[in-house]
Design a protein around this motif. Sequence first.
Motif, PDB file in Angstrom:
ATOM      1  N   GLN A   1       0.836  -1.201   0.000  1.00  0.00           N
ATOM      2  CA  GLN A   1       0.000   0.000   0.000  1.00  0.00           C
ATOM      3  C   GLN A   1       0.873   1.254   0.000  1.00  0.00           C
ATOM      4  OE1 GLN A   1      -2.283  -1.155   3.516  1.00  0.00           O
ATOM      5  NE2 GLN A   1      -4.143  -1.170   2.269  1.00  0.00           N
ATOM      6  N   LYS A   2       1.924   1.266   0.785  1.00  0.00           N
ATOM      7  CA  LYS A   2       2.830   2.415   0.822  1.00  0.00           C
ATOM      8  C   LYS A   2       3.428   2.672  -0.564  1.00  0.00           C
ATOM      9  CE  LYS A   2       4.266   1.854   5.622  1.00  0.00           C
ATOM     10  NZ  LYS A   2       5.397   1.551   6.524  1.00  0.00           N
ATOM     11  N   LEU A   3       3.858   1.593  -1.211  1.00  0.00           N
ATOM     12  CA  LEU A   3       4.451   1.743  -2.542  1.00  0.00           C
ATOM     13  C   LEU A   3       3.423   2.226  -3.557  1.00  0.00           C
ATOM     14  CD1 LEU A   3       6.680  -1.453  -2.543  1.00  0.00           C
ATOM     15  CD2 LEU A   3       7.453   0.920  -2.342  1.00  0.00           C
ATOM     16  N   ASN A   4       2.223   1.671  -3.502  1.00  0.00           N
ATOM     17  CA  ASN A   4       1.148   2.059  -4.410  1.00  0.00           C
ATOM     18  C   ASN A   4       0.784   3.529  -4.229  1.00  0.00           C
ATOM     19  OD1 ASN A   4      -2.074   2.167  -4.862  1.00  0.00           O
ATOM     20  ND2 ASN A   4      -1.145   0.699  -6.260  1.00  0.00           N
ATOM     21  N   VAL A   5       0.587   3.930  -2.986  1.00  0.00           N
ATOM     22  CA  VAL A   5       0.233   5.323  -2.694  1.00  0.00           C
ATOM     23  C   VAL A   5       1.343   6.259  -3.161  1.00  0.00           C
ATOM     24  CG1 VAL A   5      -0.145   6.965  -0.800  1.00  0.00           C
ATOM     25  CG2 VAL A   5      -1.337   4.767  -0.796  1.00  0.00           C
ATOM     26  N   THR A   6       2.589   5.926  -2.863  1.00  0.00           N
ATOM     27  CA  THR A   6       3.715   6.769  -3.265  1.00  0.00           C
ATOM     28  C   THR A   6       3.774   6.925  -4.779  1.00  0.00           C
ATOM     29  OG1 THR A   6       4.957   6.111  -1.298  1.00  0.00           O
ATOM     30  CG2 THR A   6       6.225   7.030  -3.124  1.00  0.00           C
ATOM     31  N   ALA A   7       3.583   5.843  -5.501  1.00  0.00           N
ATOM     32  CA  ALA A   7       3.618   5.905  -6.961  1.00  0.00           C
ATOM     33  C   ALA A   7       2.520   6.804  -7.506  1.00  0.00           C
ATOM     34  CB  ALA A   7       3.497   4.497  -7.550  1.00  0.00           C
ATOM     35  N   PHE A   8       1.296   6.635  -7.014  1.00  0.00           N
ATOM     36  CA  PHE A   8       0.194   7.477  -7.484  1.00  0.00           C
ATOM     37  C   PHE A   8       0.437   8.950  -7.158  1.00  0.00           C
ATOM     38  CE2 PHE A   8      -2.421   3.587  -7.892  1.00  0.00           C
ATOM     39  CZ  PHE A   8      -2.986   3.842  -9.130  1.00  0.00           C
ATOM     40  N   LEU A   9       0.902   9.235  -5.949  1.00  0.00           N
ATOM     41  CA  LEU A   9       1.139  10.627  -5.564  1.00  0.00           C
ATOM     42  C   LEU A   9       2.234  11.259  -6.414  1.00  0.00           C
ATOM     43  CD1 LEU A   9       0.877  10.295  -1.679  1.00  0.00           C
ATOM     44  CD2 LEU A   9      -0.852  11.221  -3.243  1.00  0.00           C
ATOM     45  N   ALA A  10       3.290  10.513  -6.708  1.00  0.00           N
ATOM     46  CA  ALA A  10       4.376  11.048  -7.540  1.00  0.00           C
ATOM     47  C   ALA A  10       3.877  11.388  -8.944  1.00  0.00           C
ATOM     48  CB  ALA A  10       5.535  10.059  -7.600  1.00  0.00           C
ATOM     49  N   THR A  11       2.993  10.545  -9.497  1.00  0.00           N
ATOM     50  CA  THR A  11       2.464  10.864 -10.832  1.00  0.00           C
ATOM     51  C   THR A  11       1.625  12.130 -10.789  1.00  0.00           C
ATOM     52  OG1 THR A  11       0.473   9.488 -10.650  1.00  0.00           O
ATOM     53  CG2 THR A  11       2.462   8.433 -11.539  1.00  0.00           C
ATOM     54  N   GLY A  12       0.928  12.352  -9.674  1.00  0.00           N
ATOM     55  CA  GLY A  12       0.136  13.571  -9.534  1.00  0.00           C
ATOM     56  C   GLY A  12       0.999  14.820  -9.520  1.00  0.00           C
ATOM     57  N   ILE A  13       2.116  14.747  -8.810  1.00  0.00           N
ATOM     58  CA  ILE A  13       3.040  15.891  -8.788  1.00  0.00           C
ATOM     59  C   ILE A  13       3.588  16.145 -10.192  1.00  0.00           C
ATOM     60  CG2 ILE A  13       5.329  16.644  -7.985  1.00  0.00           C
ATOM     61  CD1 ILE A  13       3.141  17.072  -5.888  1.00  0.00           C
ATOM     62  N   ALA A  14       3.978  15.090 -10.891  1.00  0.00           N
ATOM     63  CA  ALA A  14       4.508  15.250 -12.250  1.00  0.00           C
ATOM     64  C   ALA A  14       3.464  15.873 -13.178  1.00  0.00           C
ATOM     65  CB  ALA A  14       4.986  13.912 -12.795  1.00  0.00           C
ATOM     66  N   ALA A  15       2.221  15.425 -13.057  1.00  0.00           N
ATOM     67  CA  ALA A  15       1.159  15.967 -13.914  1.00  0.00           C
ATOM     68  C   ALA A  15       0.865  17.427 -13.603  1.00  0.00           C
ATOM     69  CB  ALA A  15      -0.111  15.128 -13.753  1.00  0.00           C
ATOM     70  N   ALA A  16       0.920  17.778 -12.318  1.00  0.00           N
ATOM     71  CA  ALA A  16       0.607  19.159 -11.910  1.00  0.00           C
ATOM     72  C   ALA A  16       1.770  20.112 -12.162  1.00  0.00           C
ATOM     73  CB  ALA A  16       0.236  19.185 -10.425  1.00  0.00           C
ATOM     74  N   SER A  17       2.965  19.570 -12.349  1.00  0.00           N
ATOM     75  CA  SER A  17       4.169  20.409 -12.454  1.00  0.00           C
ATOM     76  C   SER A  17       5.054  19.988 -13.620  1.00  0.00           C
ATOM     77  CB  SER A  17       4.965  20.304 -11.149  1.00  0.00           C
ATOM     78  OG  SER A  17       4.153  20.558 -10.038  1.00  0.00           O
ATOM     79  N   PRO A  18       4.547  20.077 -14.852  1.00  0.00           N
ATOM     80  CA  PRO A  18       5.364  19.618 -15.984  1.00  0.00           C
ATOM     81  C   PRO A  18       6.690  20.373 -16.096  1.00  0.00           C
ATOM     82  CG  PRO A  18       3.415  20.797 -16.754  1.00  0.00           C
ATOM     83  CD  PRO A  18       3.262  20.621 -15.278  1.00  0.00           C
ATOM     84  N   GLU A  19       6.743  21.588 -15.570  1.00  0.00           N
ATOM     85  CA  GLU A  19       7.992  22.359 -15.617  1.00  0.00           C
ATOM     86  C   GLU A  19       9.081  21.738 -14.737  1.00  0.00           C
ATOM     87  OE1 GLU A  19       5.831  23.863 -12.034  1.00  0.00           O
ATOM     88  OE2 GLU A  19       5.228  23.253 -14.035  1.00  0.00           O
ATOM     89  N   ALA A  20       8.693  20.854 -13.832  1.00  0.00           N
ATOM     90  CA  ALA A  20       9.659  20.200 -12.938  1.00  0.00           C
ATOM     91  C   ALA A  20      10.262  18.941 -13.557  1.00  0.00           C
ATOM     92  CB  ALA A  20       8.988  19.855 -11.611  1.00  0.00           C
ATOM     93  N   LEU A  21       9.767  18.551 -14.720  1.00  0.00           N
ATOM     94  CA  LEU A  21      10.287  17.354 -15.370  1.00  0.00           C
ATOM     95  C   LEU A  21      11.616  17.631 -16.049  1.00  0.00           C
ATOM     96  CD1 LEU A  21       6.991  16.010 -16.962  1.00  0.00           C
ATOM     97  CD2 LEU A  21       8.216  15.056 -15.007  1.00  0.00           C
ATOM     98  N   GLY A  22      12.519  16.674 -15.943  1.00  0.00           N
ATOM     99  CA  GLY A  22      13.796  16.782 -16.625  1.00  0.00           C
ATOM    100  C   GLY A  22      13.649  16.404 -18.093  1.00  0.00           C
ATOM    101  N   GLU A  23      14.766  16.317 -18.744  1.00  0.00           N
ATOM    102  CA  GLU A  23      14.784  15.938 -20.156  1.00  0.00           C
ATOM    103  C   GLU A  23      14.641  14.421 -20.284  1.00  0.00           C
ATOM    104  OE1 GLU A  23      14.818  18.045 -22.756  1.00  0.00           O
ATOM    105  OE2 GLU A  23      14.639  19.608 -21.229  1.00  0.00           O
ATOM    106  N   PRO A  24      14.217  13.940 -21.467  1.00  0.00           N
ATOM    107  CA  PRO A  24      14.147  12.492 -21.680  1.00  0.00           C
ATOM    108  C   PRO A  24      15.522  11.850 -21.505  1.00  0.00           C
ATOM    109  CG  PRO A  24      13.025  13.658 -23.442  1.00  0.00           C
ATOM    110  CD  PRO A  24      13.758  14.690 -22.638  1.00  0.00           C
ATOM    111  N   TYR A  25      15.518  10.605 -21.109  1.00  0.00           N
ATOM    112  CA  TYR A  25      16.750   9.827 -20.960  1.00  0.00           C
ATOM    113  C   TYR A  25      17.033   9.110 -22.273  1.00  0.00           C
ATOM    114  CZ  TYR A  25      16.908  10.659 -15.955  1.00  0.00           C
ATOM    115  OH  TYR A  25      17.009  11.254 -14.736  1.00  0.00           O
ATOM    116  N   GLU A  26      18.314   8.877 -22.516  1.00  0.00           N
ATOM    117  CA  GLU A  26      18.731   8.126 -23.699  1.00  0.00           C
ATOM    118  C   GLU A  26      19.793   7.135 -23.254  1.00  0.00           C
ATOM    119  OE1 GLU A  26      21.032   9.107 -27.845  1.00  0.00           O
ATOM    120  OE2 GLU A  26      19.494  10.518 -27.186  1.00  0.00           O
ATOM    121  N   ASP A  27      19.636   5.885 -23.658  1.00  0.00           N
ATOM    122  CA  ASP A  27      20.631   4.885 -23.264  1.00  0.00           C
ATOM    123  C   ASP A  27      21.790   4.872 -24.266  1.00  0.00           C
ATOM    124  OD1 ASP A  27      19.829   3.267 -25.436  1.00  0.00           O
ATOM    125  OD2 ASP A  27      18.553   1.997 -24.192  1.00  0.00           O
TER     126      ASP A  27
END
Length: 136
Positions: free
Chosen positions: A19-45
Motif C-alpha cells: 500500500q505504501k508503494l502504491n500510494v507513493t507511486a500514485f502521488l508522484a504521478t500527480g506531482i509530475a502531472a501538476a508540475s510539468p515544468e519540474a520534469l527533466g529531459e528524456p533519458y537516452e541509453d
Amino acid sequence: MMFDTKVAILVLEDLAVWQKLNVTAFLATGIAAASPEALGEPYEDAAGRKHARMLGQPILIFAATTDRLLHAYRAGLERGLTRVVYVRAMFSTGHDAANRAAFQAEPADAPDLVGLALRGPKKEVDKATKGAALHR
C-alpha cells in the motif's frame, strides 16, 4: 544542485508495504502531472533509445501519523502548495473516476488521508512537513 522548490510525499506509517508503494507511486504521478515544468529531459541509453522523463529533483518520502497527514494537508491548503491526495477509500476503487468520487465524499477539512504529496517553495513545504520523519 539547489532547488527553489521541494517535493514531499507523506505516507501513513501503518500501511502494508504494498500500500505504501502504491500510494507513493500514485502521488508522484500527480506531482509530475501538476508540475510539468519540474520534469527533466528524456533519458537516452547507450544504444540511442529514448526513455521517459522524470522529475528533475529529489522527492522526500516521509512516514506520517494520521494527525501529521492532516496537519500537512491543512498547511498545504493555507500555503497554496500543490497537493495530491490519496484517501483510504481509494484502496477499494478500481479506476480514476471512482477515486475522484471517493475523495469528494470525504469531509473537506478532515479527509481520511493515507498519503499526501506537496510541492512548492522549499521553506513552505518544510513548514508543512515539520515534525514528520523521513521514511526508513
